[in-house]
Design a protein around this motif. Structure first.
Motif, PDB file in Angstrom:
ATOM      1  N   GLY A 261       5.009   7.408   5.945  1.00 10.57           N
ATOM      2  CA  GLY A 261       4.670   8.812   6.121  1.00 10.57           C
ATOM      3  C   GLY A 261       5.572   9.542   7.092  1.00 10.57           C
ATOM      4  O   GLY A 261       5.415  10.752   7.295  1.00 10.57           O
ATOM      5  N   GLY A 262       6.520   8.833   7.702  1.00 12.38           N
ATOM      6  CA  GLY A 262       7.476   9.459   8.607  1.00 12.38           C
ATOM      7  C   GLY A 262       7.254   9.173  10.077  1.00 12.38           C
ATOM      8  O   GLY A 262       8.134   9.442  10.898  1.00 12.38           O
ATOM      9  N   ALA A 263       6.094   8.634  10.434  1.00 14.10           N
ATOM     10  CA  ALA A 263       5.837   8.337  11.846  1.00 14.10           C
ATOM     11  C   ALA A 263       6.699   7.177  12.310  1.00 14.10           C
ATOM     12  O   ALA A 263       7.008   6.266  11.526  1.00 14.10           O
ATOM     13  CB  ALA A 263       4.362   7.998  12.039  1.00 14.10           C
TER      14      ALA A 263
ATOM     15  N   ALA B  18       0.827  -1.198   0.000  1.00 10.57           N
ATOM     16  CA  ALA B  18       0.000   0.000   0.000  1.00 10.57           C
ATOM     17  C   ALA B  18       0.867   1.255   0.000  1.00 10.57           C
ATOM     18  O   ALA B  18       2.036   1.221   0.384  1.00 10.57           O
ATOM     19  CB  ALA B  18      -0.922  -0.001   1.220  1.00 10.57           C
ATOM     20  N   SER B  19       0.288   2.349  -0.430  1.00 10.11           N
ATOM     21  CA  SER B  19       1.049   3.597  -0.473  1.00 10.11           C
ATOM     22  C   SER B  19       1.417   4.065   0.930  1.00 10.11           C
ATOM     23  O   SER B  19       2.451   4.687   1.139  1.00 10.11           O
ATOM     24  CB  SER B  19       0.237   4.673  -1.202  1.00 10.11           C
TER      25      SER B  19
ATOM     26  N   ASN C 157      -0.604  -1.786   7.120  1.00 10.84           N
ATOM     27  CA  ASN C 157      -1.011  -0.604   6.367  1.00 10.84           C
ATOM     28  C   ASN C 157      -1.233   0.579   7.287  1.00 10.84           C
ATOM     29  O   ASN C 157      -2.343   0.894   7.683  1.00 10.84           O
ATOM     30  CB  ASN C 157      -2.293  -0.895   5.587  1.00 10.84           C
ATOM     31  N   GLY C 158      -0.156   1.244   7.627  1.00 11.24           N
ATOM     32  CA  GLY C 158      -0.286   2.566   8.211  1.00 11.24           C
ATOM     33  C   GLY C 158      -0.416   2.691   9.704  1.00 11.24           C
ATOM     34  O   GLY C 158      -0.560   3.802  10.202  1.00 11.24           O
ATOM     35  N   GLN C 159      -0.368   1.611  10.482  1.00  9.49           N
ATOM     36  CA  GLN C 159      -0.452   1.798  11.933  1.00  9.49           C
ATOM     37  C   GLN C 159       0.898   1.507  12.551  1.00  9.49           C
ATOM     38  O   GLN C 159       1.515   0.500  12.265  1.00  9.49           O
ATOM     39  CB  GLN C 159      -1.520   0.902  12.552  1.00  9.49           C
ATOM     40  N   ASN C 160       1.379   2.407  13.370  1.00 14.49           N
ATOM     41  CA  ASN C 160       2.707   2.234  13.960  1.00 14.49           C
ATOM     42  C   ASN C 160       2.578   1.643  15.357  1.00 14.49           C
ATOM     43  O   ASN C 160       2.874   2.289  16.346  1.00 14.49           O
ATOM     44  CB  ASN C 160       3.466   3.561  13.989  1.00 14.49           C
ATOM     45  N   SER C 161       2.138   0.396  15.409  1.00 14.00           N
ATOM     46  CA  SER C 161       1.927  -0.281  16.681  1.00 14.00           C
ATOM     47  C   SER C 161       3.128  -1.119  17.071  1.00 14.00           C
ATOM     48  O   SER C 161       3.775  -1.728  16.225  1.00 14.00           O
ATOM     49  CB  SER C 161       0.687  -1.167  16.588  1.00 14.00           C
ATOM     50  N   CYS C 162       3.381  -1.182  18.374  1.00 10.38           N
ATOM     51  CA  CYS C 162       4.436  -2.036  18.911  1.00 10.38           C
ATOM     52  C   CYS C 162       3.906  -3.428  19.270  1.00 10.38           C
ATOM     53  O   CYS C 162       4.669  -4.261  19.758  1.00 10.38           O
ATOM     54  CB  CYS C 162       5.042  -1.400  20.160  1.00 10.38           C
ATOM     55  N   LEU C 163       2.628  -3.667  19.059  1.00 11.33           N
ATOM     56  CA  LEU C 163       2.021  -4.939  19.444  1.00 11.33           C
ATOM     57  C   LEU C 163       2.085  -5.933  18.299  1.00 11.33           C
ATOM     58  O   LEU C 163       1.607  -5.646  17.190  1.00 11.33           O
ATOM     59  CB  LEU C 163       0.563  -4.717  19.858  1.00 11.33           C
TER      60      LEU C 163
END
Length: 124
Positions: free
Chosen positions: A54-56, A29-30, A101-107
């Motif tokens: 996106g940089g996060a 995904a983008s 796709n796009g979530q910066n989770s540590c889980l």
């Protein structure tokens, strides 16, 4: 479907360095996040660091907060790097790469796509 291939693991003495890489291929995904997880022998898989297109970023482990490990994501070729320095015996274990796709989770439960892992062994 996305595939992940990790490389760069090995055996080093305490205080040494390694650089892990993880390359994603297939339909990506983008907006995406790639993460490193560490699984020590006999323990659960734990987040190390997440880096997103996106940089996060999410800093999950003390090793990153201490500055011993640094992460970089090369968006052009969908490759995530983990530079590991001042390695300690407790850093030993399998290191897995994951993508979402796009979530910066540590889980770890938030990720469905994983690489096969690369072994890091640090001797004292």
């Amino acid at each position: 479907q996305v595939q992940l291939v990790e490389s760069g693991g090995g055996s080093v003495q305490a205080g040494g360095s390694l650089r892990l890489s993880c390359t994603a291929s297939g339909y990506i995904a983008s907006a995406y996040c790639m993460a490193w997880f560490h699984q020590a022998p006999g323990k659960e898989r734990e987040g190390v660091v997440v880096d997103c297109s996106g940089g996060a970023r999410a800093y999950c482990a003390d090793s990153v907060l201490e500055g011993r490990f640094t992460v970089s994501l090369h968006n052009k070729n969908h490759t995530l790097f983990l530079q590991m320095s001042r390695l300690r015996p407790e850093d030993t274990g399998m290191y897995y790469c994951a993508i979402d796709n796009g979530q910066n989770s540590c889980l770890s439960t938030r990720y469905n796509t994983w690489g096969q892992g690369t072994q890091v062994t640090v001797s004292s």
